[in-house]
Design an enzyme around this catalytic site. Structure first.
Site, PDB file in Angstrom:
ATOM      1  CD  GLU A 159      -3.938   7.587  -1.151  1.00  0.00           C
ATOM      2  OE1 GLU A 159      -3.249   7.166  -0.213  1.00  0.00           O
ATOM      3  OE2 GLU A 159      -4.861   8.408  -1.014  1.00  0.00           O
TER       4      GLU A 159
ATOM      5  CD  GLU B 213      -1.476  12.297  -0.053  1.00  0.00           C
ATOM      6  OE1 GLU B 213      -2.557  11.900  -0.514  1.00  0.00           O
ATOM      7  OE2 GLU B 213      -0.404  12.264  -0.717  1.00  0.00           O
TER       8      GLU B 213
END
Length: 261
Positions: A115, A135
């Site tokens: 990210e 995730e």
């Protein structure tokens, strides 16, 4: 964290190599101070973000720390963004940061590490780099913008395939998809990054900031709206000394002397 400033370049290094540069709350707090300083320092024209060691850029959130806070009862449910958390606003939410950031990625860029890379303007990766948003495998959410940025930066179906499975992609695949600007052998990574930094430094710093701001702000606008919008950094550039210096240096056949004002 390591933070060095020299020759208009800020070099920011995630420095927890023993845990593959996993980001704990303390690192987030340090990073916020660093980004504040970088943004405020007019002598800093570009930043290079990297991870310490050869094994990882960053594997994202320190899950051992999170598990410890869960056991201690100090963890709270989390979702998108970092508001109210240590280090807010984190790089992934500094939407008005107009200075360019180059990510130097070697090894793993996982979860929050990926990210961070997605938030940078230019990404240079070694051939050994691996990117993933795992995730879903952990009962978590790519809440630092991964779910939003990946679907905007590569084709929808491909992005969803990686988000819904946590499947990794290697550096070459990331390059093919347009997530990475250049892929080089690990021993050439520093040299390649420095060539990009040098090219940025040869450009007028206010032009670079105005371009980044306009490109970012207008991304979801119609062309008509984009042309009609006023951009603060462009207002500064158009009235700057550098806007006069560039054409003058060209006509005088010399290198421009940028002042960032």
């Amino acid at each position: 964290m390591q933070y060095e400033k020299k020759d208009n370049v800020a070099r920011i290094t995630l420095n927890r190599p023993e845990v593959l540069n996993a980001m704990d709350l303390g690192m987030h707090e340090e990073l916020a101070e660093i980004w504040d300083d970088f943004e405020a320092d007019d002598d800093m024209w570009v930043a290079v973000l990297s991870g310490s060691g050869s094994r990882a850029f960053s594997v994202g959130q320190d899950l051992k720390e999170l598990a410890g806070r869960d056991r201690a009862g100090t963890a709270t449910p989390s979702t998108f963004g970092s508001r109210g958390k240590p280090g807010w606003p984190r790089l992934t939410e500094r939407f008005d940061l107009a200075k360019p950031i180059v990510a130097k990625v070697q090894g793993y860029a996982m979860g929050g590490g990926f990210e961070l890379a997605l938030s940078c303007d230019i990404v240079i990766a070694s051939e050994e780099a691996v990117f993933a948003l795992p995730e879903a495998k952990l009962g978590l959410m790519a809440g630092a913008g991964g779910v939003f940025r990946l679907t905007r930066q590569i084709p929808w179906k491909i992005a969803m395939g990686h988000l819904l499975t946590g499947r990794p992609m290697d550096a070459r695949r990331a390059f093919e998809l347009g997530l990475v600007n250049e892929v080089v052998p690990a021993e050439q990574l520093d040299e390649c990054v420095e060539s990009w930094v040098a090219d940025i430094r040869r450009c007028a710093p206010l032009s670079v900031r105005a371009i980044k701001e306009a490109a970012t702000k207008s991304a979801a606008m119609s062309l008509e709206s984009a042309f009609a919008t006023r951009y603060p950094w462009e207002e500064r550039r158009m009235h700057s000394e550098d806007a006069i210096e560039g054409p003058r240096a060209f006509s005088e056949k010399r290198a421009p002397r940028w002042k960032a004002r």
